[in-house]
Design a protein around this motif. Structure first.
Motif, PDB file in Angstrom:
ATOM      1  N   GLU A 225     -15.093   9.006  64.524  1.00  6.77           N
ATOM      2  CA  GLU A 225     -16.484   9.356  64.268  1.00  6.77           C
ATOM      3  C   GLU A 225     -16.668   9.948  62.873  1.00  6.77           C
ATOM      4  N   GLN A 226     -15.605  10.571  62.345  1.00 10.19           N
ATOM      5  CA  GLN A 226     -15.706  11.268  61.065  1.00 10.19           C
ATOM      6  C   GLN A 226     -15.456  10.348  59.865  1.00 10.19           C
ATOM      7  N   MET A 227     -14.615   9.318  60.052  1.00 11.51           N
ATOM      8  CA  MET A 227     -14.169   8.503  58.927  1.00 11.51           C
ATOM      9  C   MET A 227     -14.586   7.047  59.115  1.00 11.51           C
ATOM     10  N   PRO A 228     -15.039   6.381  58.028  1.00 15.78           N
ATOM     11  CA  PRO A 228     -15.441   4.974  58.140  1.00 15.78           C
ATOM     12  C   PRO A 228     -14.234   4.050  58.327  1.00 15.78           C
ATOM     13  N   ILE A 229     -14.497   2.849  58.799  1.00 16.69           N
ATOM     14  CA  ILE A 229     -13.450   1.848  58.978  1.00 16.69           C
ATOM     15  C   ILE A 229     -12.963   1.369  57.604  1.00 16.69           C
ATOM     16  N   PRO A 230     -11.654   1.335  57.359  1.00 16.67           N
ATOM     17  CA  PRO A 230     -11.147   0.891  56.053  1.00 16.67           C
ATOM     18  C   PRO A 230     -11.201  -0.632  55.910  1.00 16.67           C
ATOM     19  N   ASP A 231     -11.105  -1.099  54.671  1.00 15.82           N
ATOM     20  CA  ASP A 231     -11.039  -2.541  54.404  1.00 15.82           C
ATOM     21  C   ASP A 231      -9.611  -3.068  54.561  1.00 15.82           C
ATOM     22  N   LEU A 232      -8.631  -2.166  54.447  1.00 13.64           N
ATOM     23  CA  LEU A 232      -7.226  -2.569  54.531  1.00 13.64           C
ATOM     24  C   LEU A 232      -6.407  -1.375  54.973  1.00 13.64           C
ATOM     25  N   ILE A 233      -5.377  -1.648  55.777  1.00 15.41           N
ATOM     26  CA  ILE A 233      -4.452  -0.597  56.209  1.00 15.41           C
ATOM     27  C   ILE A 233      -3.070  -0.893  55.644  1.00 15.41           C
ATOM     28  N   LEU A 234      -2.450   0.111  55.022  1.00 15.79           N
ATOM     29  CA  LEU A 234      -1.083  -0.010  54.511  1.00 15.79           C
ATOM     30  C   LEU A 234      -0.150   0.800  55.400  1.00 15.79           C
ATOM     31  N   ILE A 235       0.921   0.166  55.870  1.00 17.10           N
ATOM     32  CA  ILE A 235       1.923   0.827  56.694  1.00 17.10           C
ATOM     33  C   ILE A 235       3.188   1.018  55.868  1.00 17.10           C
ATOM     34  N   ASP A 236       3.698   2.242  55.845  1.00 11.42           N
ATOM     35  CA  ASP A 236       4.956   2.509  55.147  1.00 11.42           C
ATOM     36  C   ASP A 236       6.096   2.077  56.062  1.00 11.42           C
ATOM     37  N   GLY A 237       6.601   0.877  55.839  1.00 16.44           N
ATOM     38  CA  GLY A 237       7.684   0.381  56.681  1.00 16.44           C
ATOM     39  C   GLY A 237       7.699  -1.125  56.752  1.00 16.44           C
ATOM     40  N   GLY A 238       8.588  -1.655  57.603  1.00 15.61           N
ATOM     41  CA  GLY A 238       8.766  -3.088  57.733  1.00 15.61           C
ATOM     42  C   GLY A 238       7.987  -3.679  58.889  1.00 15.61           C
ATOM     43  N   LEU A 239       8.498  -4.822  59.394  1.00 10.12           N
ATOM     44  CA  LEU A 239       7.782  -5.576  60.400  1.00 10.12           C
ATOM     45  C   LEU A 239       7.586  -4.789  61.703  1.00 10.12           C
ATOM     46  N   GLY A 240       8.584  -3.992  62.121  1.00  6.11           N
ATOM     47  CA  GLY A 240       8.465  -3.216  63.348  1.00  6.11           C
ATOM     48  C   GLY A 240       7.315  -2.242  63.298  1.00  6.11           C
ATOM     49  N   GLN A 241       7.219  -1.498  62.191  1.00  5.77           N
ATOM     50  CA  GLN A 241       6.120  -0.535  62.049  1.00  5.77           C
ATOM     51  C   GLN A 241       4.768  -1.244  61.964  1.00  5.77           C
ATOM     52  N   VAL A 242       4.739  -2.393  61.263  1.00  7.79           N
ATOM     53  CA  VAL A 242       3.475  -3.128  61.123  1.00  7.79           C
ATOM     54  C   VAL A 242       2.981  -3.609  62.490  1.00  7.79           C
ATOM     55  N   ARG A 243       3.885  -4.147  63.294  1.00  7.24           N
ATOM     56  CA  ARG A 243       3.472  -4.655  64.616  1.00  7.24           C
ATOM     57  C   ARG A 243       3.109  -3.508  65.567  1.00  7.24           C
ATOM     58  N   ALA A 244       3.756  -2.361  65.405  1.00 11.91           N
ATOM     59  CA  ALA A 244       3.372  -1.189  66.194  1.00 11.91           C
ATOM     60  C   ALA A 244       1.953  -0.762  65.836  1.00 11.91           C
ATOM     61  N   ALA A 245       1.630  -0.782  64.541  1.00 15.50           N
ATOM     62  CA  ALA A 245       0.275  -0.445  64.102  1.00 15.50           C
ATOM     63  C   ALA A 245      -0.728  -1.466  64.621  1.00 15.50           C
ATOM     64  N   GLN A 246      -0.343  -2.747  64.598  1.00 12.03           N
ATOM     65  CA  GLN A 246      -1.215  -3.805  65.114  1.00 12.03           C
ATOM     66  C   GLN A 246      -1.496  -3.603  66.606  1.00 12.03           C
ATOM     67  N   LYS A 247      -0.469  -3.150  67.331  1.00 13.89           N
ATOM     68  CA  LYS A 247      -0.627  -2.876  68.765  1.00 13.89           C
ATOM     69  C   LYS A 247      -1.627  -1.742  68.984  1.00 13.89           C
ATOM     70  N   GLY A 248      -1.538  -0.697  68.150  1.00 13.63           N
ATOM     71  CA  GLY A 248      -2.484   0.410  68.258  1.00 13.63           C
ATOM     72  C   GLY A 248      -3.904  -0.029  67.956  1.00 13.63           C
ATOM     73  N   LEU A 249      -4.084  -0.904  66.947  1.00  8.06           N
ATOM     74  CA  LEU A 249      -5.405  -1.423  66.622  1.00  8.06           C
ATOM     75  C   LEU A 249      -5.978  -2.253  67.766  1.00  8.06           C
ATOM     76  N   LYS A 250      -5.112  -3.053  68.387  1.00  4.37           N
ATOM     77  CA  LYS A 250      -5.558  -3.896  69.497  1.00  4.37           C
ATOM     78  C   LYS A 250      -6.063  -3.044  70.656  1.00  4.37           C
ATOM     79  N   GLN A 251      -5.345  -1.939  70.937  1.00  3.13           N
ATOM     80  CA  GLN A 251      -5.784  -1.035  72.008  1.00  3.13           C
ATOM     81  C   GLN A 251      -7.120  -0.382  71.661  1.00  3.13           C
ATOM     82  N   ALA A 252      -7.345  -0.169  70.355  1.00  5.89           N
ATOM     83  CA  ALA A 252      -8.610   0.437  69.922  1.00  5.89           C
ATOM     84  C   ALA A 252      -9.724  -0.597  69.829  1.00  5.89           C
ATOM     85  N   GLY A 253      -9.387  -1.879  70.036  1.00  8.96           N
ATOM     86  CA  GLY A 253     -10.388  -2.935  70.003  1.00  8.96           C
ATOM     87  C   GLY A 253     -10.844  -3.285  68.600  1.00  8.96           C
TER      88      GLY A 253
END
Length: 600
Positions: A448-476
């Motif tokens: 509610e406090q922060m706008p949606i970003p245009d891009l997300i950067l993950i510090d890490g490799g494929l495992g961290q990126v897919r974990a972040a993608q999983k979190g985004l999917k749960q958030a819809g």
């Protein structure tokens, strides 16, 4: 245009012009016209596009590569083809012009004309021209106020009364004396100071022999002024280096910057900078050649040595071309000694200047890294707002999710956030931590406090990126994601593809900057939590330190080092503490009991 549509090409030096209709879209030179032109159909990128866009080809056969170099420069200057590197520059750097007349005068001009006059320049800085012109006007009595072309006057101007003009405008000048002054000025501007000194000293001795001591004193002042100008002033670098030009080069993705330095008589006269955009597909050699071609087409007189930061295929041709303009000129890369340090200086300054230019673009809201990210990642728009995510922990303890925000390519520190990760049960799990950080960012109060970003950067490799993608999917949510692997600084996409960019690429630079900020933000908070935990554990065992005093200490200090650096008196001034409790704390930390007013 197809390969079979080419006209019969000779295997000789020449210039070729790719045309689309009546428009010239590219001009090039070649040692072997047939080999060079046919290579376009077997290339990629710009070369292939040029051949595909062209409808026909014209070519001109020449005797050697030097003639090809000169004609190429003139044709590019005339046609300004779309696909050639064009050194756009709105500045017209100043020249000194010695007019070709019975009574020549020295002028500052911005254009070189084919009028038989002698020109020196271009000078990198107007201040350098002013210094030289001021020296000539004061100590070498050439006419200054009788116009160009020369006009007679009824009365001499004030300069004649001050001894700064021989007054040819009223018929007072001796032609032979005026010719000697002109020769001295030419020697000065050519850097032939030894010849100038010799001429002036001969005049001084002759004046003294004829007991014209006033004239001898004037010539002595001339010699002093010239020695001061070419001596160890703040502009001098090393008198032993003599006359030379040297260049620096820097590039970052779609941008490049070239700096050209003039040194005459060991004195640095200044530099010319050219900032070029839209050069992603141009090679370093093509960019440097374009600058040399544009600059040295008019520059005069030339030094005997031009130093480059790296080797060019047409290097020998440039040497021959420059030597054809009057004196032998060597174009080379220095290998050792002071000359290598000049190139290092030029390279460092070019990199600094390029960074400054990119910062200017950034302040205008046009950070080159944003455009680069849009192109590299195939985004539909520039990612104005980018959020970075990182996980920081120590053996599963005090695990923190770090969030940083960049807008327009710059940090927005007011929106940096840190999230404590829970539910790990003492076992480190970066993937779970990343998923939880993303989920809580986009579903909790932060959503509610922060706008949606245009891009997300993950510090890490494929495992961290897919974990972040999983979190985004749960958030819809569906937000573009990219990871940055530390070891090779490689971009990692959720589908497993990787993108390698040169370290100088603006898109990679902005991601590295964001990643480092994200890591620093999380590590800083993680250390604070860890130190507070350590302090809390220590305070539990100190006699006389109850809950209130423990809270006061925890609120005031975040590290043991800060606490150990306090004196008893300073510590006793904190709310809720007295001298006895302060001594107990310092003793428990192993700092001893310092005397009053001293440091622990």
């Amino acid at each position: 245009m197809r390969l079979e549509d080419l006209p019969p090409l000779p295997e000789t030096p020449g210039v070729y012009l790719w045309k689309a209709g009546e428009s010239v879209i590219y001009v090039g030179k070649a040692k072997n016209l047939k080999a060079r032109v046919t290579s376009y159909f077997h290339s990629e990128g710009k070369s292939l596009r040029v051949s595909q866009e062209a409808t026909h080809l014209d070519f001109i056969v020449l005797r050697d590569e030097v003639e090809a170099l000169l004609l190429e420069a003139n044709l590019i200057k005339h046609h300004r083809p779309h696909y050639n590197v064009l050194m756009k520059d709105d500045k017209h750097y100043p020249f000194l012009k010695l007019t070709r007349e019975e009574w020549p005068m020295l002028m500052v001009v911005r254009r070189v004309q084919n009028d038989g006059a002698r020109y020196w320049g271009p000078f990198p800085e107007a201040s350098a021209v002013r210094r030289i012109k001021r020296l000539v006007d004061r100590f070498f009595p050439l006419r200054q106020n009788s116009g160009f072309p020369f006009k007679k006057r009824r009365y001499p101007c004030l300069n004649h009364s001050m001894g700064r003009c021989l007054a040819p405008c009223v018929g007072k000048a001796d032609p032979e004396q005026y010719r000697v002054v002109v020769q001295q000025v030419e020697n000065l501007l050519d850097g032939k100071v030894e010849a100038l000194y010799e001429s002036l000293e001969q005049q001084m001795r002759a004046a003294a022999q004829h007991q014209d001591f006033e004239r001898a004193a004037e010539i002595r002042d001339q010699i002093t002024a010239v020695r001061s100008f070419f001596g160890t002033s703040q502009q001098a670098y090393d008198p032993e280096l003599g006359d030379l030009d040297f260049l620096g080069f820097a590039r970052a993705g779609d941008y490049a910057l070239i700096q050209h330095y003039q040194m005459r008589g060991g004195q640095m006269l200044g530099r010319i900078s050219r900032f070029v955009e839209g050069v992603k597909e141009a090679s370093d050699a093509e960019l440097l050649e374009a600058f040399l071609r544009d600059y040295y087409l008019e520059a005069t007189p030339l030094p005997p040595l031009v130093l480059l930061p790296f080797e060019l295929e047409a290097q020998d041709a440039f040497s021959t071309f420059l030597s054809s303009k009057g004196r032998k000129v060597e174009v080379r890369i220095p290998q050792r000694g002071d000359k290598t340090r000049l190139i290092e200086l030029a390279q460092k300054n070019a990199e600094t200047a390029l960074h400054t230019e990119l910062k200017v673009l950034e302040r205008k809201g046009d950070h080159p890294g944003l455009k680069g990210l849009m192109e590299v990642l195939g985004l539909s728009r520039r990612p104005y707002r980018i959020e970075g995510y990182d996980i920081s922990n120590l053996l599963g303890e005090s695990v923190v999710g770090s969030i940083t925000v960049f807008e327009g390519g710059r940090p927005k520190k007011a929106e940096y956030r840190r999230i404590k990760i829970k539910g790990l049960q003492g076992q480190p799990d970066d993937f779970f931590s990343m998923e939880q950080t993303i989920l809580r960012r986009f579903t909790g109060s932060l959503a509610e406090q922060m706008p949606i970003p245009d891009l997300i950067l993950i510090d890490g490799g494929l495992g961290q990126v897919r974990a972040a993608q999983k979190g985004l999917k749960q958030a819809g949510l569906d937000i573009p994601l990219v990871g940055l692997a530390k070891r090779e600084e490689t971009l990692v996409l959720p589908d497993g593809h990787t993108i390698g960019l040169p370290l100088s690429h603006p898109a990679l630079q902005i991601l590295i900057y964001l990643r480092d900020e994200t890591h620093r933000n999380g590590l800083e908070f993680h250390r604070k939590l860890r130190n507070q935990k350590t302090l809390k554990s220590i305070f539990d065992d100190i006699p006389g330190i109850g809950p209130a005093r423990k809270m006061a200490l925890l609120n005031h200090f975040s590290t043991l080092e800060e606490l150990r650096d306090m004196s008893v008196d300073e510590l006793a001034r904190l709310p809720g503490l007295d001298k006895r409790s302060a001594q107990a704390v310092l003793k428990a930390l192993g700092a001893g009991i310092p005397s009053e007013g001293s440091r622990a």
